[in-house]
Motif scaffolding. Sequence first.
Motif, PDB file in Angstrom:
ATOM      1  N   UNK A   1       0.851  -1.196   0.000  1.00  0.00           N
ATOM      2  CA  UNK A   1       0.000   0.000   0.000  1.00  0.00           C
ATOM      3  C   UNK A   1       0.882   1.240   0.000  1.00  0.00           C
ATOM      4  N   UNK A   2       0.578   2.203  -0.867  1.00  0.00           N
ATOM      5  CA  UNK A   2       1.362   3.430  -0.935  1.00  0.00           C
ATOM      6  C   UNK A   2       1.187   4.236   0.346  1.00  0.00           C
ATOM      7  N   UNK A   3       2.281   4.808   0.806  1.00  0.00           N
ATOM      8  CA  UNK A   3       2.243   5.623   2.007  1.00  0.00           C
ATOM      9  C   UNK A   3       2.520   7.075   1.693  1.00  0.00           C
ATOM     10  N   UNK A   4       2.967   7.778   2.719  1.00  0.00           N
ATOM     11  CA  UNK A   4       3.279   9.200   2.577  1.00  0.00           C
ATOM     12  C   UNK A   4       4.718   9.388   2.107  1.00  0.00           C
ATOM     13  N   UNK A   5       4.963  10.500   1.441  1.00  0.00           N
ATOM     14  CA  UNK A   5       6.304  11.008   1.252  1.00  0.00           C
ATOM     15  C   UNK A   5       6.495  12.133   2.265  1.00  0.00           C
ATOM     16  N   UNK A   6       7.544  12.039   3.058  1.00  0.00           N
ATOM     17  CA  UNK A   6       7.809  13.006   4.122  1.00  0.00           C
ATOM     18  C   UNK A   6       9.163  13.645   3.826  1.00  0.00           C
ATOM     19  N   UNK A   7       9.161  14.930   3.498  1.00  0.00           N
ATOM     20  CA  UNK A   7      10.383  15.628   3.105  1.00  0.00           C
ATOM     21  C   UNK A   7      10.772  16.572   4.236  1.00  0.00           C
ATOM     22  N   UNK A   8      11.964  16.359   4.799  1.00  0.00           N
ATOM     23  CA  UNK A   8      12.415  17.098   5.983  1.00  0.00           C
ATOM     24  C   UNK A   8      13.462  18.128   5.593  1.00  0.00           C
ATOM     25  N   UNK A   9      13.286  19.355   6.068  1.00  0.00           N
ATOM     26  CA  UNK A   9      14.188  20.451   5.764  1.00  0.00           C
ATOM     27  C   UNK A   9      15.537  20.346   6.449  1.00  0.00           C
ATOM     28  N   UNK A  10      16.372  21.361   6.268  1.00  0.00           N
ATOM     29  CA  UNK A  10      17.755  21.370   6.746  1.00  0.00           C
ATOM     30  C   UNK A  10      17.811  21.179   8.264  1.00  0.00           C
ATOM     31  N   UNK A  11      18.452  20.104   8.715  1.00  0.00           N
ATOM     32  CA  UNK A  11      18.528  19.786  10.140  1.00  0.00           C
ATOM     33  C   UNK A  11      19.703  20.504  10.810  1.00  0.00           C
ATOM     34  N   UNK A  12      20.843  20.563  10.146  1.00  0.00           N
ATOM     35  CA  UNK A  12      22.027  21.288  10.632  1.00  0.00           C
ATOM     36  C   UNK A  12      22.367  20.973  12.093  1.00  0.00           C
ATOM     37  N   UNK A  13      22.481  19.679  12.400  1.00  0.00           N
ATOM     38  CA  UNK A  13      22.973  19.305  13.712  1.00  0.00           C
ATOM     39  C   UNK A  13      21.997  19.444  14.856  1.00  0.00           C
ATOM     40  N   UNK A  14      20.728  19.710  14.570  1.00  0.00           N
ATOM     41  CA  UNK A  14      19.722  19.890  15.622  1.00  0.00           C
ATOM     42  C   UNK A  14      19.059  18.542  15.922  1.00  0.00           C
ATOM     43  N   UNK A  15      19.766  17.719  16.688  1.00  0.00           N
ATOM     44  CA  UNK A  15      19.320  16.343  16.901  1.00  0.00           C
ATOM     45  C   UNK A  15      18.044  16.260  17.723  1.00  0.00           C
ATOM     46  N   UNK A  16      17.887  17.118  18.721  1.00  0.00           N
ATOM     47  CA  UNK A  16      16.694  17.044  19.558  1.00  0.00           C
ATOM     48  C   UNK A  16      15.455  17.442  18.766  1.00  0.00           C
ATOM     49  N   UNK A  17      15.587  18.475  17.938  1.00  0.00           N
ATOM     50  CA  UNK A  17      14.458  18.871  17.098  1.00  0.00           C
ATOM     51  C   UNK A  17      14.100  17.763  16.123  1.00  0.00           C
ATOM     52  N   UNK A  18      15.116  17.089  15.565  1.00  0.00           N
ATOM     53  CA  UNK A  18      14.834  15.994  14.633  1.00  0.00           C
ATOM     54  C   UNK A  18      14.124  14.853  15.337  1.00  0.00           C
ATOM     55  N   UNK A  19      14.547  14.540  16.539  1.00  0.00           N
ATOM     56  CA  UNK A  19      13.881  13.465  17.289  1.00  0.00           C
ATOM     57  C   UNK A  19      12.419  13.816  17.541  1.00  0.00           C
ATOM     58  N   UNK A  20      12.159  15.055  17.929  1.00  0.00           N
ATOM     59  CA  UNK A  20      10.787  15.484  18.182  1.00  0.00           C
ATOM     60  C   UNK A  20       9.948  15.432  16.907  1.00  0.00           C
ATOM     61  N   UNK A  21      10.544  15.859  15.796  1.00  0.00           N
ATOM     62  CA  UNK A  21       9.802  15.870  14.532  1.00  0.00           C
ATOM     63  C   UNK A  21       9.455  14.458  14.085  1.00  0.00           C
ATOM     64  N   UNK A  22      10.422  13.551  14.177  1.00  0.00           N
ATOM     65  CA  UNK A  22      10.157  12.172  13.773  1.00  0.00           C
ATOM     66  C   UNK A  22       9.089  11.552  14.668  1.00  0.00           C
ATOM     67  N   UNK A  23       9.138  11.841  15.956  1.00  0.00           N
ATOM     68  CA  UNK A  23       8.112  11.328  16.872  1.00  0.00           C
ATOM     69  C   UNK A  23       6.730  11.858  16.496  1.00  0.00           C
TER      70      UNK A  23
END
Length: 247
Positions: A1-23
């Motif tokens: 089944x086709x799912x979503x395409x999720x395109x994430x912008x420039x992270x630039x070392x912001x690991x906590x923000x990336x973790x929150x976004x993925x969650x």
Amino acid sequence: MAGRHIIIGDVHGMSEALRLLIDRLCPQAGDCVIFVGDILDKGPDPVGVVRMVRDVAENARFEVILVEGNHEELHRRYRRNLTERPTIAKEQAVRVPELATTTARLARDDIAYLDAAVPFHRIAEHDLLVVHGGIPGDMDSFPDTVEEARALTGKARRKFDKVLRTRFVEAKTGRFLMKDHETEADPFWADIYDGRFGHVVFGHVPFMDGPRHFPFATAIDTGAVHGGALTALTIGPDGGRTFVSVP
């Protein structure tokens, strides 16, 4: 089944923000997560971001694609120069100290993952093209596949590589302009892009007030490393689009 395409912008070392976004996004089987590039540099935890992205790519039930940004390309050149042109590598490290400090902390598998980043990604069913920077106005052709792009050499390769760095273009010709070489008359590339290669989703230039819409392009770098937000564009199987951001 086709799912979503999720395109994430420039992270630039912001690991906590990336973790929150993925969650918040909660990618699932059938989804495809695409990073628009520049996961490295500037922020507090670039190595942590690389390892997080690599871990997700290797262990998740959904597809993960890393599009190369100009910062990944700079690190790749630096690593090559360490072997081939050590004097140049030393000069690079003086100008950009993060090159040496980050390289020293990256594991071999981290480097291999970064080196496998793709120069662009097509989402054919939605006529979308994901690049890091942009499309110069004088670019009259674009590779159909990643393999075709990687096979480019000489002048053709140098011209194509500008998609990593394009911001402003020369008003009369549409030619790529180096950063800070534009005049007031020279337009931002997306203002004049005519959609010839599909709708482009890109990062590279931070828009602090949120995602920016152009006639045939969408900017999703919202300046996380500058105190803004980390943003993802989600595209459903039906083409519906939603932005998700975390501060």
